[in-house]
Design a protein around this motif. Structure first.
Motif, PDB file in Angstrom:
ATOM      1  N   LEU A   1       1.884  -2.073   3.695  1.00 54.18           N
ATOM      2  CA  LEU A   1       2.196  -2.342   2.293  1.00 54.18           C
ATOM      3  C   LEU A   1       3.364  -3.309   2.177  1.00 54.18           C
ATOM      4  CD1 LEU A   1       1.955  -1.944  -0.723  1.00 54.18           C
ATOM      5  CD2 LEU A   1       3.284   0.171  -0.504  1.00 54.18           C
ATOM      6  N   ALA A   2       4.373  -3.139   3.015  1.00 56.76           N
ATOM      7  CA  ALA A   2       5.521  -4.047   2.963  1.00 56.76           C
ATOM      8  C   ALA A   2       5.081  -5.485   3.207  1.00 56.76           C
ATOM      9  CB  ALA A   2       6.566  -3.620   3.996  1.00 56.76           C
ATOM     10  N   THR A   3       4.198  -5.693   4.171  1.00 58.28           N
ATOM     11  CA  THR A   3       3.703  -7.039   4.461  1.00 58.28           C
ATOM     12  C   THR A   3       2.916  -7.587   3.285  1.00 58.28           C
ATOM     13  OG1 THR A   3       3.607  -6.582   6.830  1.00 58.28           O
ATOM     14  CG2 THR A   3       2.266  -8.407   6.003  1.00 58.28           C
ATOM     15  N   LEU A   4       2.030  -6.793   2.719  1.00 55.57           N
ATOM     16  CA  LEU A   4       1.222  -7.244   1.588  1.00 55.57           C
ATOM     17  C   LEU A   4       2.080  -7.595   0.373  1.00 55.57           C
ATOM     18  CD1 LEU A   4      -1.675  -4.630   1.786  1.00 55.57           C
ATOM     19  CD2 LEU A   4      -1.889  -7.092   2.199  1.00 55.57           C
ATOM     20  N   ALA A   5       3.162  -6.851   0.174  1.00 52.83           N
ATOM     21  CA  ALA A   5       4.008  -7.071  -0.998  1.00 52.83           C
ATOM     22  C   ALA A   5       5.134  -8.060  -0.734  1.00 52.83           C
ATOM     23  CB  ALA A   5       4.597  -5.743  -1.468  1.00 52.83           C
TER      24      ALA A   5
ATOM     25  N   ALA B   1       2.595  -3.483  -7.254  1.00 50.29           N
ATOM     26  CA  ALA B   1       1.409  -3.173  -8.058  1.00 50.29           C
ATOM     27  C   ALA B   1       0.229  -4.031  -7.628  1.00 50.29           C
ATOM     28  CB  ALA B   1       1.716  -3.385  -9.537  1.00 50.29           C
ATOM     29  N   ASP B   2       0.477  -5.310  -7.358  1.00 45.69           N
ATOM     30  CA  ASP B   2      -0.600  -6.192  -6.897  1.00 45.69           C
ATOM     31  C   ASP B   2      -1.124  -5.738  -5.539  1.00 45.69           C
ATOM     32  OD1 ASP B   2      -0.370  -7.745  -9.165  1.00 45.69           O
ATOM     33  OD2 ASP B   2       0.827  -9.309  -8.204  1.00 45.69           O
ATOM     34  N   ALA B   3      -0.203  -5.437  -4.629  1.00 43.45           N
ATOM     35  CA  ALA B   3      -0.616  -5.053  -3.279  1.00 43.45           C
ATOM     36  C   ALA B   3      -1.410  -3.752  -3.280  1.00 43.45           C
ATOM     37  CB  ALA B   3       0.618  -4.913  -2.384  1.00 43.45           C
ATOM     38  N   LEU B   4      -1.077  -2.857  -4.189  1.00 47.19           N
ATOM     39  CA  LEU B   4      -1.746  -1.558  -4.247  1.00 47.19           C
ATOM     40  C   LEU B   4      -2.963  -1.556  -5.161  1.00 47.19           C
ATOM     41  CD1 LEU B   4       1.436   0.690  -4.349  1.00 47.19           C
ATOM     42  CD2 LEU B   4      -0.261   0.630  -2.510  1.00 47.19           C
ATOM     43  N   ARG B   5      -3.289  -2.730  -5.710  1.00 43.39           N
ATOM     44  CA  ARG B   5      -4.455  -2.877  -6.605  1.00 43.39           C
ATOM     45  C   ARG B   5      -4.377  -1.890  -7.770  1.00 43.39           C
ATOM     46  NH1 ARG B   5      -4.606  -6.223  -2.789  1.00 43.39           N
ATOM     47  NH2 ARG B   5      -6.559  -7.012  -1.866  1.00 43.39           N
ATOM     48  N   MET B   6      -3.176  -1.757  -8.360  1.00 41.68           N
ATOM     49  CA  MET B   6      -2.984  -0.780  -9.430  1.00 41.68           C
ATOM     50  C   MET B   6      -3.747  -1.165 -10.684  1.00 41.68           C
ATOM     51  SD  MET B   6       0.983   0.458  -9.401  1.00 41.68           S
ATOM     52  CE  MET B   6       1.662   1.401  -8.034  1.00 41.68           C
TER      53      MET B   6
ATOM     54  N   TYR C   1      13.332  -1.807   3.102  1.00 38.15           N
ATOM     55  CA  TYR C   1      13.525  -1.706   1.658  1.00 38.15           C
ATOM     56  C   TYR C   1      12.464  -0.808   1.031  1.00 38.15           C
ATOM     57  CZ  TYR C   1      14.042  -2.936  -3.241  1.00 38.15           C
ATOM     58  OH  TYR C   1      14.225  -2.878  -4.605  1.00 38.15           O
ATOM     59  N   LEU C   2      11.220  -0.914   1.488  1.00 37.81           N
ATOM     60  CA  LEU C   2      10.169  -0.050   0.972  1.00 37.81           C
ATOM     61  C   LEU C   2      10.487   1.410   1.277  1.00 37.81           C
ATOM     62  CD1 LEU C   2       7.469   0.377  -0.405  1.00 37.81           C
ATOM     63  CD2 LEU C   2       6.326  -0.104   1.777  1.00 37.81           C
TER      64      LEU C   2
END
Length: 287
Positions: free
Chosen positions: A40-44, A71-76, A50-51
């Protein structure tokens, strides 16, 4: 209730997203479901450190840019994004948090009258039933759901001995009641804390374990199975509609999810049986 709702929500969302959903390989065995923190850290575009601070509650004030990237990385979905923003602001605290609404505006009461004979109720953020249609009373009163002053949906599910018979899917209903309660208030709200303290004592682990779990958004619509002592099991399609922000209330309506439920609801209203005799062909077929 946890005071790290933002971190808990981020972790719950991360664990709910599979690598395949974001275009990543499975990468062998995983200790926990969903994405690894490093993924997730890489995607965001964030550091893993920090995450980790965000998820652990050591940093509670991420910038809008960071929230947007997560939010974008997690497809919210849109409602999840709104909830993420609310949680990021909740630690700012409320100077004078107002008490949950205890009355309903006259025009909302008029709306309820227009909804008859549909079962419908206006509920505040604590789960108190403030107003309802006669159709709702026919459904809820015989099982004790309208007991109390005011009746409370959360308290009923966790403390009334009839609740597990009324709701065959009790665990799912209990999950939803707690999710709605947690989503309605910022962390540390004294009104929520009082109800949570009460239910921690009166209901014990079934409530407190759910209150400690990672937060999530409640379902705003779906189907509940409901056992009425007069007509048996019903399948009710519910919709939860927000009233204006200042009201701090929602309107919950229940519609028949199949023909059998439509006919059973009509039998609960003997005075209007003829008027609704055609409902057998209008039940919503869901699931």
């Amino acid at each position: 209730m946890s005071d790290n709702q933002l971190g808990g929500f981020l972790r719950a969302c991360r664990e709910a997203v599979t690598p395949a959903q974001v275009g990543l390989p499975e990468g062998g065995r995983r200790r926990t479901p969903g994405l690894r923190r490093s993924e997730l850290a890489t995607l965001a575009g964030l550091s893993v450190e920090y995450l980790a601070r965000l998820e652990q509650g050591r940093d509670r004030h991420p910038s809008p840019a960071v929230l947007g990237a997560l939010a974008d990385a997690l497809r919210m979905a849109p409602d999840e994004r709104v909830h993420l923003r609310v949680l990021s602001k909740s630690d700012d605290g409320e100077c004078c948090p107002r008490a949950p609404a205890d009355s309903v505006r006259p025009t909302v009461r008029m709306l309820l009258e227009r909804l008859e004979p549909t079962p419908a109720a206006v509920v505040n953020m604590l789960g108190d039933v403030l107003a309802r249609t006669d159709g709702y009373a026919h459904l809820a009163a015989p099982v004790g759901l309208l007991d109390g002053a005011p009746p409370n949906l959360v308290r009923y599910v966790f403390t009334d001995p009839r609740a597990k018979s009324v709701y065959p899917d009790w665990d799912r209903v209990a999950d939803e009641r707690v999710a709605a309660l947690r989503a309605a208030f910022p962390a540390g709200n004294p009104h929520l804390a009082r109800l949570a303290d009460e239910l921690t004592v009166t209901a014990g682990a079934p409530f407190s374990d759910r209150a400690k779990a990672p937060p999530r958004l409640p379902r705003r619509s779906g189907v509940e199975r409901f056992v009425h002592p007069g007509v048996g099991e019903l399948r009710l399609a519910y919709e939860t509609l927000d009233l204006p922000v200042g009201d701090d209330q929602v309107l919950v309506t229940y519609l028949p999810a199949d023909d059998a439920t439509s006919e059973a609801l009509a039998r609960l209203r003997p005075g209007t049986l003829r008027a609704v005799s055609g409902l057998g062909n209008t039940g919503l077929r869901i699931g």
